[in-house]
Design a protein around this motif. Structure first.
Motif, PDB file in Angstrom:
ATOM      1  N   VAL A  84     120.611  10.920  80.945  1.00 25.19           N
ATOM      2  CA  VAL A  84     119.356  10.457  80.346  1.00 25.19           C
ATOM      3  C   VAL A  84     119.218   8.958  80.606  1.00 25.19           C
ATOM      4  O   VAL A  84     120.095   8.163  80.231  1.00 25.19           O
ATOM      5  N   LYS A  85     118.134   8.574  81.251  1.00 27.94           N
ATOM      6  CA  LYS A  85     117.909   7.177  81.618  1.00 27.94           C
ATOM      7  C   LYS A  85     116.540   6.704  81.129  1.00 27.94           C
ATOM      8  O   LYS A  85     115.711   7.511  80.728  1.00 27.94           O
ATOM      9  N   VAL A  96     117.265  12.907  83.528  1.00 34.36           N
ATOM     10  CA  VAL A  96     116.082  12.886  82.655  1.00 34.36           C
ATOM     11  C   VAL A  96     115.664  11.421  82.508  1.00 34.36           C
ATOM     12  O   VAL A  96     116.321  10.647  81.818  1.00 34.36           O
ATOM     13  N   TYR A  97     114.600  11.066  83.196  1.00 33.66           N
ATOM     14  CA  TYR A  97     114.153   9.671  83.195  1.00 33.66           C
ATOM     15  C   TYR A  97     112.897   9.517  82.341  1.00 33.66           C
ATOM     16  O   TYR A  97     111.898  10.195  82.571  1.00 33.66           O
ATOM     17  N   ILE A  98     112.964   8.606  81.385  1.00 31.06           N
ATOM     18  CA  ILE A  98     111.814   8.330  80.513  1.00 31.06           C
ATOM     19  C   ILE A  98     111.209   6.996  80.934  1.00 31.06           C
ATOM     20  O   ILE A  98     111.827   5.937  80.749  1.00 31.06           O
ATOM     21  N   PRO A  99     110.023   7.008  81.530  1.00 27.70           N
ATOM     22  CA  PRO A  99     109.421   5.762  82.027  1.00 27.70           C
ATOM     23  C   PRO A  99     108.916   4.878  80.891  1.00 27.70           C
ATOM     24  O   PRO A  99     108.616   5.353  79.791  1.00 27.70           O
ATOM     25  N   GLY A 140     122.529   7.593  78.847  1.00 26.06           N
ATOM     26  CA  GLY A 140     123.857   7.979  79.318  1.00 26.06           C
ATOM     27  C   GLY A 140     123.956   9.475  79.519  1.00 26.06           C
ATOM     28  O   GLY A 140     122.990  10.221  79.357  1.00 26.06           O
ATOM     29  N   MET A 141     125.176   9.915  79.866  1.00 25.06           N
ATOM     30  CA  MET A 141     125.418  11.337  80.101  1.00 25.06           C
ATOM     31  C   MET A 141     125.503  12.076  78.762  1.00 25.06           C
ATOM     32  O   MET A 141     126.180  11.634  77.832  1.00 25.06           O
ATOM     33  N   LYS A 142     124.822  13.221  78.696  1.00 22.93           N
ATOM     34  CA  LYS A 142     124.781  14.010  77.466  1.00 22.93           C
ATOM     35  C   LYS A 142     125.224  15.450  77.745  1.00 22.93           C
ATOM     36  O   LYS A 142     124.884  16.024  78.773  1.00 22.93           O
ATOM     37  N   LYS A 143     125.961  16.009  76.818  1.00 25.78           N
ATOM     38  CA  LYS A 143     126.412  17.407  76.919  1.00 25.78           C
ATOM     39  C   LYS A 143     125.349  18.308  76.302  1.00 25.78           C
ATOM     40  O   LYS A 143     124.979  18.146  75.136  1.00 25.78           O
ATOM     41  N   ILE A 167     116.493  14.111  74.890  1.00 26.20           N
ATOM     42  CA  ILE A 167     115.996  12.830  74.374  1.00 26.20           C
ATOM     43  C   ILE A 167     116.516  12.583  72.961  1.00 26.20           C
ATOM     44  O   ILE A 167     116.904  11.464  72.601  1.00 26.20           O
ATOM     45  N   GLN A 168     116.558  13.642  72.156  1.00 24.30           N
ATOM     46  CA  GLN A 168     117.079  13.508  70.794  1.00 24.30           C
ATOM     47  C   GLN A 168     118.562  13.156  70.811  1.00 24.30           C
ATOM     48  O   GLN A 168     119.031  12.358  69.990  1.00 24.30           O
TER      49      GLN A 168
END
Length: 222
Positions: free
Chosen positions: A80-81, A129-132, A88-91, A102-103
């Motif tokens: 998640v960026k 997962v990129y959030i602009p 960072g990396m999420k499981k 995102i949560q």
């Protein structure tokens, strides 16, 4: 007199014989009835056992179905960026969606452009997962604010691009290898020269040579 006595004795003997036969008949009928009773009750017992067996099979089938559904939910990892509070990396699991990732990343940052994000998209393993942020332009390859990253140059080419004319200090640091100092140099050059006219102009910034520009060019836009 003797004849009468003899007749009475014969009558009594016949009476006892009749009584004995009657008792024998009653006992025989009783034994027959008692002998048939267990056979009659055997059918309900068999039916009960059959019902218990069917119930057990149904329970086993239900348990198997539950196990099958559980086994479908596999563990994955996504990166998640962007404009989230804890990037960072999420499981995650294969049944989760972008909103879940995102949560796990602490939620949207205050400058996140949520309108460009497809929150309902299902996650895939190794996905970025990129959030602009507001002002960033997300290419068509990352529709919904997400892209699948397989690693290497392919992952970089699929990542959302950063507009070096509009991105803020934090947004510029999303570029590969660009820290706070280099991001500030980009801002200083942009302010001094009124913005970038092309991506190639980035090599005029101190610290950005031809090799760095070649690496960053797929990630930037003007």
């Amino acid at each position: 007199m003797d004849r009468l006595k003899e007749l009475l004795e014969n009558a009594n003997r016949q009476t006892w014989i009749i009584i004995g036969l009657g008792l024998t008949t009653i006992l025989a009928v009783g034994f027959l009835l008692l002998g048939n009773r267990p056979a009659a009750s055997a059918q309900p017992e068999f039916a009960s056992q059959s019902m218990m067996s069917d119930s057990g099979m149904a329970a086993s089938s239900s348990a198997a179905a539950t196990t099958s559904q559980t086994s479908v939910e596999t563990t994955m990892y996504v990166d998640v960026k962007g404009a989230v509070k804890q990037p960072g990396m999420k499981k995650v699991t294969s049944t989760m969606r972008v909103i879940d990732a995102i949560q796990l990343a602490g939620g949207f940052a205050s400058n996140a452009d949520q309108k460009q994000v497809n929150l309902a998209q299902r996650l895939t393993d190794s996905q970025v997962v990129y959030i602009p942020k507001h002002g960033e332009q997300v290419p068509a390859s990352a529709t919904g604010g997400t892209s699948a990253a397989g690693g290497g140059a392919g992952a970089e080419s699929q990542a959302p691009q950063v507009n070096i004319n509009t991105a803020d200090l934090t947004g510029l640091q999303q570029l590969d290898g660009v820290g706070e100092k280099k991001a500030q140099k980009i801002l200083d050059y942009r302010q001094e020269h009124g913005g970038f006219k092309s991506a190639d102009e980035l090599k005029n910034v101190n610290g950005f040579g031809d090799k760095t520009l070649a690496r960053l060019k797929p990630q930037i836009t003007v």
